[in-house]
Scaffold this motif. Structure first.
Motif, PDB file in Angstrom:
ATOM      1  N   TYR A   1      -8.388 -12.763 -12.117  1.00 53.42           N
ATOM      2  CA  TYR A   1      -7.637 -12.120 -11.050  1.00 53.42           C
ATOM      3  C   TYR A   1      -8.604 -11.511 -10.046  1.00 53.42           C
ATOM      4  O   TYR A   1      -9.779 -11.274 -10.341  1.00 53.42           O
ATOM      5  CB  TYR A   1      -6.662 -11.067 -11.586  1.00 53.42           C
ATOM      6  N   GLU A   2      -8.091 -11.266  -8.831  1.00 53.00           N
ATOM      7  CA  GLU A   2      -8.911 -10.763  -7.735  1.00 53.00           C
ATOM      8  C   GLU A   2      -8.136  -9.728  -6.928  1.00 53.00           C
ATOM      9  O   GLU A   2      -6.908  -9.813  -6.786  1.00 53.00           O
ATOM     10  CB  GLU A   2      -9.316 -11.893  -6.781  1.00 53.00           C
ATOM     11  N   PHE A   3      -8.864  -8.790  -6.363  1.00 56.11           N
ATOM     12  CA  PHE A   3      -8.306  -7.834  -5.417  1.00 56.11           C
ATOM     13  C   PHE A   3      -9.182  -7.853  -4.178  1.00 56.11           C
ATOM     14  O   PHE A   3     -10.408  -7.907  -4.268  1.00 56.11           O
ATOM     15  CB  PHE A   3      -8.270  -6.422  -6.010  1.00 56.11           C
ATOM     16  N   ASP A   4      -8.541  -7.822  -2.999  1.00 59.93           N
ATOM     17  CA  ASP A   4      -9.286  -7.891  -1.750  1.00 59.93           C
ATOM     18  C   ASP A   4      -8.616  -6.985  -0.720  1.00 59.93           C
ATOM     19  O   ASP A   4      -7.377  -6.946  -0.626  1.00 59.93           O
ATOM     20  CB  ASP A   4      -9.329  -9.335  -1.225  1.00 59.93           C
ATOM     21  N   VAL A   5      -9.423  -6.258   0.064  1.00 59.70           N
ATOM     22  CA  VAL A   5      -8.897  -5.426   1.138  1.00 59.70           C
ATOM     23  C   VAL A   5      -9.883  -5.466   2.297  1.00 59.70           C
ATOM     24  O   VAL A   5     -11.102  -5.423   2.098  1.00 59.70           O
ATOM     25  CB  VAL A   5      -8.655  -3.967   0.666  1.00 59.70           C
ATOM     26  N   SER A   6      -9.360  -5.566   3.530  1.00 61.83           N
ATOM     27  CA  SER A   6     -10.242  -5.622   4.694  1.00 61.83           C
ATOM     28  C   SER A   6      -9.486  -5.161   5.931  1.00 61.83           C
ATOM     29  O   SER A   6      -8.268  -5.348   6.044  1.00 61.83           O
ATOM     30  CB  SER A   6     -10.770  -7.048   4.921  1.00 61.83           C
ATOM     31  N   GLY A   7     -10.227  -4.542   6.846  1.00 63.02           N
ATOM     32  CA  GLY A   7      -9.637  -4.095   8.095  1.00 63.02           C
ATOM     33  C   GLY A   7      -9.954  -2.643   8.377  1.00 63.02           C
ATOM     34  O   GLY A   7     -11.005  -2.124   7.979  1.00 63.02           O
ATOM     35  N   GLU A   8      -9.028  -1.960   9.070  1.00 70.34           N
ATOM     36  CA  GLU A   8      -9.227  -0.585   9.496  1.00 70.34           C
ATOM     37  C   GLU A   8      -8.378   0.364   8.658  1.00 70.34           C
ATOM     38  O   GLU A   8      -7.154   0.287   8.663  1.00 70.34           O
ATOM     39  CB  GLU A   8      -8.854  -0.423  10.971  1.00 70.34           C
ATOM     40  N   LEU A   9      -9.048   1.270   7.938  1.00 74.18           N
ATOM     41  CA  LEU A   9      -8.331   2.322   7.217  1.00 74.18           C
ATOM     42  C   LEU A   9      -7.871   3.413   8.174  1.00 74.18           C
ATOM     43  O   LEU A   9      -6.781   3.972   8.040  1.00 74.18           O
ATOM     44  CB  LEU A   9      -9.222   2.919   6.130  1.00 74.18           C
ATOM     45  N   THR A  10      -8.731   3.740   9.139  1.00 75.48           N
ATOM     46  CA  THR A  10      -8.395   4.659  10.224  1.00 75.48           C
ATOM     47  C   THR A  10      -9.069   4.119  11.480  1.00 75.48           C
ATOM     48  O   THR A  10      -9.795   3.116  11.435  1.00 75.48           O
ATOM     49  CB  THR A  10      -8.902   6.085   9.948  1.00 75.48           C
TER      50      THR A  10
END
Length: 712
Positions: A574-583
């Motif tokens: 399994y994989e988890f991915d997050v990308s972009g602007e938190l703030t």
């Protein structure tokens, strides 16, 4: 046999029916929707990442050629954007891919690298969505520069739909920088550890008054020594592209990239990992068995042309042509042997030789995509065809001291005298031809449910000779299915699942030096995707399972050629991915991959050199209290790995590496940055990909790079 023929005929009819279905839309396209502003068709829905300054993208077409948001793509996708490449002064593909979720960069020699995902080798590479193999085997020779790219997209799992071959690991899509109407220019000057000097220049502008003709020119030069004894490299890159609007609805682009890599003191093979008694041997990070007369040169030329026409009914047709020519020559001295722990003397066997190769790749692709209506709802369809032809020739010259045995200390290996080399002989001359017909439809049966269904029809032929053995493989009209579904739970959260067939002709050689039978199998994936903060942040969680037949597993060598056997293999995790602007002030790109198992047909642990846990976290923060200052950190961690060297198990403990950056914008045109790499000075082997043969070398220790940037 009749049943098989009927099945093949049905598959051909499916593709043919899709082609026929497209024709009415193209034939009458110019007569429909006359009120639409045609000029707007030329505006692409996805902006270059250099414009958005984000750590994510709005959409991608890598999976199906249908421009789709990351949330609505039923597979795992990561993107390394131009902003992230600039923030961390990432200069090569090897560096860039270490910032992608689930990717392990296996640099097993100074100038040869492979990449793995989900426990398996990556062999599928694209440029602007068009197949562009970095080599027949997926090995990267030299150090591919990223100055010419806007972003790098990583599609994990099988991608047999548009790639033609269903590689079960991942597909790497390099998206080029394109010309702009507005004038822009940028120059970077860098200096760092080990006499590292780098100059980048990038200029883009309209070439006529109305901006209908645009051009861009990118250049880079780098020269550096190394932490490794006797090793140094020089790299030259030039990229140019001209784009023109032939009309309000038709555009054309032509371009060329040239890259030249020169290295000296490069290793081929590396440090013997054991003593003669089987105990583990330790070295300084700088140790290398390479001689000062060793070198490798790699020249790569890539030319491309594309033509795009937009119709009034939102359909488009796009044709692309690519020609890639890669040539390499190197002089090497492979050393095989071990030292006695007590005396410090060893029995080494020398294999000096000159090796060169030349590859040529011709690729042509044409596809049409756009909307259609069925049962009162709007859907999307793509139909296309890809043809490619690749040539490979290999040559060698053998040193007259090959196989000679001498008893020496390891410290003397770098001074091994250069022998006389014999006449040039042709070792290999073979070629492959591939034709792939593909189609996919993104159906919208309800507002909340989107189903993508498609398939490809692959024909393949390999013939020629390699190292005295005939290379022959052939397949006609091999059908590879694709099915994906995305269910929206809300405006920002979706469940998804996908199934993709796996079929890939292989050039890996068995013990008889003939290519292995094609890789076959199935790829399953399911998970949840989300968009946050007005779609500025993407996150996903994926479960995956891959079942394969004839997975290439290295079993030994025949001279300097690695030999393989085909095994059944099952991978799940399994994989988890997050990308972009938190703030508004904080960007992030992070991921975690857990390989729960990579098992063979006898339940053996396959590819134990691949870590079962991979973590990366990259963040950049714009400091509110200090105007124009950005600071960031990037952390990579992997679990322990091992290989079996004969009867000895060699283990590498888990380790983490930390990179730091700071960038200060002095004024509208000038900025200064400092990047620090491997800040904790972690000592670890660069790769254990081929360490079962008893050799590997250490990755770079702590280093730094300072950069001054001018832009307009």
């Amino acid at each position: 046999m009749q049943h098989a023929l009927r099945g093949k005929t049905v598959r051909q009819h499916i593709i043919l029916a899709a082609v026929i279905a497209v024709l009415p839309y193209l034939a009458h396209a110019e007569d429909e929707l006359p009120e639409v502003e045609v000029k707007s068709k030329a505006v692409q829905p996805d902006q270059p990442s250099e414009k958005t300054k984000s750590y994510s993208v709005k959409s991608t077409a890598t999976a199906t050629r249908l421009d789709t948001s990351i949330r609505e793509t039923p597979q795992s996708i990561s993107v390394i954007t131009r902003q992230e490449l600039d923030d961390f002064r990432i200069l090569s593909v090897n560096e860039a891919l270490s910032y992608a979720t689930g990717i392990k960069v296996e640099q097993f020699e100074t100038d040869r690298t492979e990449y793995t995902a989900r426990g398996l080798n990556i062999t599928s590479f694209q440029i602007d969505g068009l197949n562009s193999p970095i080599s027949f085997s997926g090995t990267n020779y030299g150090d591919l520069d990223v100055a010419v790219f806007d972003r790098i997209e990583v599609l994990r799992g099988a991608n047999g739909l548009v790639a033609g071959t269903g590689n079960p690991s991942a597909t790497i899509n390099f998206v080029r920088k394109r010309a702009t109407k507005d004038f822009q220019a940028k120059v970077d000057v860098s200096a760092g550890s080990w006499d590292n000097r780098r100059l980048d220049a990038d200029v883009s502008s309209a070439l006529n008054a109305d901006g209908s003709v645009r051009g861009r020119l990118v250049g880079a030069y780098q020269n550096r020594n190394s932490y490794l004894d006797r090793y140094s490299t020089e790299r030259n890159v030039v990229y140019g592209v001209i784009e023109a609007d032939l009309s309000d609805s038709t555009s054309v682009a032509i371009g060329h990239t040239y890259q030249k890599n020169d290295s000296s003191g490069n290793n081929f093979g590396s440090l013997p990992l054991l003593y003669t008694d089987g105990s583990k041997r330790h070295y300084k990070v700088s140790d290398s068995p390479a001689t000062d007369w060793a070198y490798m040169k790699v020249d790569t030329n890539v030319s491309f042309a594309e033509l795009t026409h937009y119709f009034n009914n939102d359909w488009q047709v796009k044709g692309q042509l690519t020609y890639k020519d890669t040539g390499s020559e190197g002089r090497y001295n492979y050393i095989d042997g071990f030292e006695d722990r007590a005396t410090g003397l060893g029995t080494y066997t020398s294999y000096p030789y000159i090796y060169s190769f030349a590859t040529k790749d011709h690729v042509a692709d044409i596809y049409a995509n756009g909307p259609f209506e069925l049962a009162g709802r709007k859907h999307e369809l793509v139909v296309g065809a890809t043809w490619s032809k690749s040539y490979m020739k290999e040559y060698s010259r053998i040193g007259d001291t090959i196989g000679n045995i001498s008893v020496v200390s390891f410290d003397d290996l770098g001074n091994f005298p250069m022998p006389n080399f014999g006449p040039k002989s042709k070792d290999s001359d073979y070629q492959s031809t591939t034709t792939n017909l593909y189609t996919a439809a993104k159906l919208n049966p309800t507002d909340a449910l989107k189903v993508t269904v498609g398939g490809s029809l692959l024909s393949y032929k390999l013939d020629g000779v390699a190292y005295g053995t005939d290379q022959a493989a052939k397949e006609n009209n091999k059908f590879t299915p694709y099915l994906g579904a995305v269910l929206d739970l809300s405006n920002t959260i979706s469940l998804y699942a996908s199934y993709a067939g796996i079929y890939k002709p292989q050039v890996e050689k068995g013990v008889n030096l003939k290519p292995l039978a094609p890789l076959k199998g199935k790829n399953y994936e399911a998970g949840i995707k989300s968009e946050w903060f007005n779609k500025k942040l993407n996150s996903s969680f994926a479960l995956f399972r891959t079942e394969q037949e004839n997975q290439a597993q290295a079993v030994g060598t025949n001279g300097t050629i690695t030999t393989y056997e085909g095994i059944q293999a099952t991978t799940k995790g399994y994989e988890f991915d997050v990308s972009g602007e938190l703030t508004d002030n904080l960007n992030i790109n992070a991921g975690y991959t857990r390989l729960m198992s990579v098992k063979g047909d006898h339940d053996q642990n396959v590819n134990p050199f691949v870590p079962r846990h991979l973590v990366h976290v990259t963040t950049v923060y714009t400091v509110p209290s200090i105007e124009n200052l950005k600071v960031g950190a990037s952390l990579n961690w992997q679990s322990d790995t091992h290989v079996d060297i004969g009867t000895v198990r060699y283990e590498q403990d888990s380790y983490a590496t930390l990179n730091l950056m700071a960038n200060y914008k002095i004024d509208e045109h000038w900025s200064a940055a400092v990047n620090l790499y491997n800040v904790t000075d972690e000592k670890y082997l660069s790769s254990m990909r081929y360490a079962y043969a008893g050799q590997a070398f250490y990755a770079a220790p702590f280093s730094g790079l300072a950069t001054v940037t001018w832009k307009y």
